[in-house]
Design a protein around this motif. Structure first.
Motif, mmCIF file in Angstrom:
data_model
loop_
_atom_site.group_PDB
_atom_site.id
_atom_site.type_symbol
_atom_site.label_atom_id
_atom_site.label_comp_id
_atom_site.label_asym_id
_atom_site.label_seq_id
_atom_site.Cartn_x
_atom_site.Cartn_y
_atom_site.Cartn_z
ATOM 1 N N THR A 1 19.354 -2.718 -5.512
ATOM 2 C CA THR A 1 19.632 -1.305 -5.331
ATOM 3 C C THR A 1 18.460 -0.480 -5.843
ATOM 4 O OG1 THR A 1 20.780 -1.228 -7.446
ATOM 5 C CG2 THR A 1 22.103 -1.676 -5.495
ATOM 6 N N GLY A 2 18.578 0.833 -5.747
ATOM 7 C CA GLY A 2 17.497 1.714 -6.153
ATOM 8 C C GLY A 2 17.054 2.579 -4.987
ATOM 9 N N THR A 3 16.024 3.409 -5.214
ATOM 10 C CA THR A 3 15.545 4.343 -4.199
ATOM 11 C C THR A 3 14.033 4.279 -4.091
ATOM 12 O OG1 THR A 3 17.384 5.869 -4.610
ATOM 13 C CG2 THR A 3 15.455 6.764 -3.487
ATOM 14 N N LEU A 4 13.535 4.164 -2.878
ATOM 15 C CA LEU A 4 12.114 4.302 -2.573
ATOM 16 C C LEU A 4 11.943 5.620 -1.835
ATOM 17 C CD1 LEU A 4 9.156 3.401 -2.238
ATOM 18 C CD2 LEU A 4 9.866 2.141 -0.186
ATOM 19 N N GLY B 1 15.254 -0.475 -9.540
ATOM 20 C CA GLY B 1 14.602 0.729 -9.986
ATOM 21 C C GLY B 1 14.275 1.641 -8.825
ATOM 22 N N SER B 2 13.630 2.759 -9.143
ATOM 23 C CA SER B 2 13.250 3.734 -8.133
ATOM 24 C C SER B 2 11.746 3.957 -8.160
ATOM 25 C CB SER B 2 13.975 5.069 -8.379
ATOM 26 O OG SER B 2 15.370 4.899 -8.254
ATOM 27 N N PHE B 3 11.176 4.212 -6.979
ATOM 28 C CA PHE B 3 9.742 4.390 -6.830
ATOM 29 C C PHE B 3 9.477 5.588 -5.923
ATOM 30 C CE2 PHE B 3 10.641 -0.084 -7.494
ATOM 31 C CZ PHE B 3 9.751 -0.438 -8.510
ATOM 32 N N ILE B 4 8.366 6.281 -6.180
ATOM 33 C CA ILE B 4 7.950 7.405 -5.358
ATOM 34 C C ILE B 4 6.523 7.163 -4.879
ATOM 35 C CG2 ILE B 4 7.484 9.892 -5.278
ATOM 36 C CD1 ILE B 4 9.586 10.268 -7.425
ATOM 37 N N VAL B 5 6.312 7.276 -3.569
ATOM 38 C CA VAL B 5 4.978 7.184 -2.983
ATOM 39 C C VAL B 5 4.556 8.604 -2.618
ATOM 40 C CG1 VAL B 5 3.589 6.263 -1.094
ATOM 41 C CG2 VAL B 5 5.405 4.865 -2.108
ATOM 42 N N SER B 6 3.509 9.109 -3.280
ATOM 43 C CA SER B 6 3.085 10.493 -3.091
ATOM 44 C C SER B 6 1.937 10.639 -2.104
ATOM 45 C CB SER B 6 2.676 11.104 -4.444
ATOM 46 O OG SER B 6 3.778 11.124 -5.336
ATOM 47 N N TRP C 1 19.798 -0.699 -0.510
ATOM 48 C CA TRP C 1 19.129 0.305 -1.326
ATOM 49 C C TRP C 1 18.910 1.566 -0.472
ATOM 50 C CZ3 TRP C 1 14.108 1.301 0.560
ATOM 51 C CH2 TRP C 1 13.653 0.384 1.507
ATOM 52 N N THR C 2 18.247 2.579 -1.051
ATOM 53 C CA THR C 2 18.047 3.846 -0.360
ATOM 54 C C THR C 2 16.570 4.076 -0.073
ATOM 55 O OG1 THR C 2 20.002 4.871 -1.352
ATOM 56 C CG2 THR C 2 18.305 6.354 -0.517
#
Length: 232
Positions: free
Chosen positions: A22-25, A1-6, A43-44
């Motif tokens: 795989t996925g994007t942080l 999955g993908s995650f965003i740290v704001s 992953w990215t």
């Protein structure tokens, strides 16, 4: 999955990003502090903001990527090494990536599975040393300059005698982009070295539509040796 740290990220110590999927942080805002950043795994890691951290960056990430979306995405890191995987300067097709904001900096792209790619051109700033070695690859899609009215910008494309290291200045197959070593009256001691390591074509700079050395100033050099090649 993908995650965003704001939230802001403080590198009070060294930070290692690891994972086997795989996925994007995405780190969407400022990353600051003296610690280092190490990226491992297929992953990215996306650095989405304008960052100010100063520690070294290591990408050892076969099949993975570190992507930065701001000209200051890598902060003022004094050392960036790609030993496996890809670094992508994702700045749009018109924004040239300028490397050399802080003190003396080094960039090393080494090994046959290592790639640095720019969405536009590359400008190598003062007191910066780029090395592409042992099969590493540097790819751009815009006009590039080693030293713009500045001094001591060094780029070395180096083969190891068995595999080819290369810099493709423009998107192929047609050569439409320019490469200059030293532009402007203050450009001095800027050097491009293409060293094949004893293998014909062991180091290659290609897709160059126009090549200029020291248009205004002196002591700017092109050195092609040991089988190094420059192609349009």
């Amino acid at each position: 999955g993908s995650f965003i740290v704001s939230n802001f990220v403080s590198l009070a110590t060294n930070l290692n990003f690891m994972g086997g999927s795989t996925g994007t942080l995405t780190l969407a805002t400022n990353v600051f502090g003296a610690g280092s950043v190490t990226k491992q795994g297929p992953w990215t890691l996306a650095l989405g903001g304008s960052n100010s951290f100063v520690g070294p960056v290591l990408v050892d990430s076969l099949g993975g990527m570190l992507r930065f979306d701001s000209p200051f995405g890598l902060g003022t890191s004094n050392s960036v090494t790609v030993s496996n995987g890809t670094v992508w300067a994702n700045l749009g097709t018109t924004t040239t990536y300028t490397n050399g904001y802080g003190p003396a900096q080094t960039v090393l792209v080494t090994g046959a599975n290592s790639l640095w790619t720019n969405s536009a051109g590359l400008v190598v700033g003062p007191n910066v040393q780029w090395t592409v070695a042992a099969g590493g690859r540097l790819f751009g899609a815009g006009n590039s300059v080693i030293g713009t009215n500045t001094a001591n910008s060094i780029v070395t494309i180096a083969g190891d005698g068995s595999v080819t290291s290369w810099w493709s200045v423009g998107a192929g197959p047609a050569a439409t982009r320019s490469l200059a070593v030293g532009t402007g009256p203050g450009a001095t001691n800027n050097v491009l070295t293409i060293d094949g390591g004893g293998l014909a074509g062991g180091a290659v700079v290609t897709n160059v539509a126009a090549f200029t050395i020291g248009y205004f100033a002196g002591n700017n050099e092109l050195i092609a040796t040991n089988g190094g090649r420059l192609y349009s």
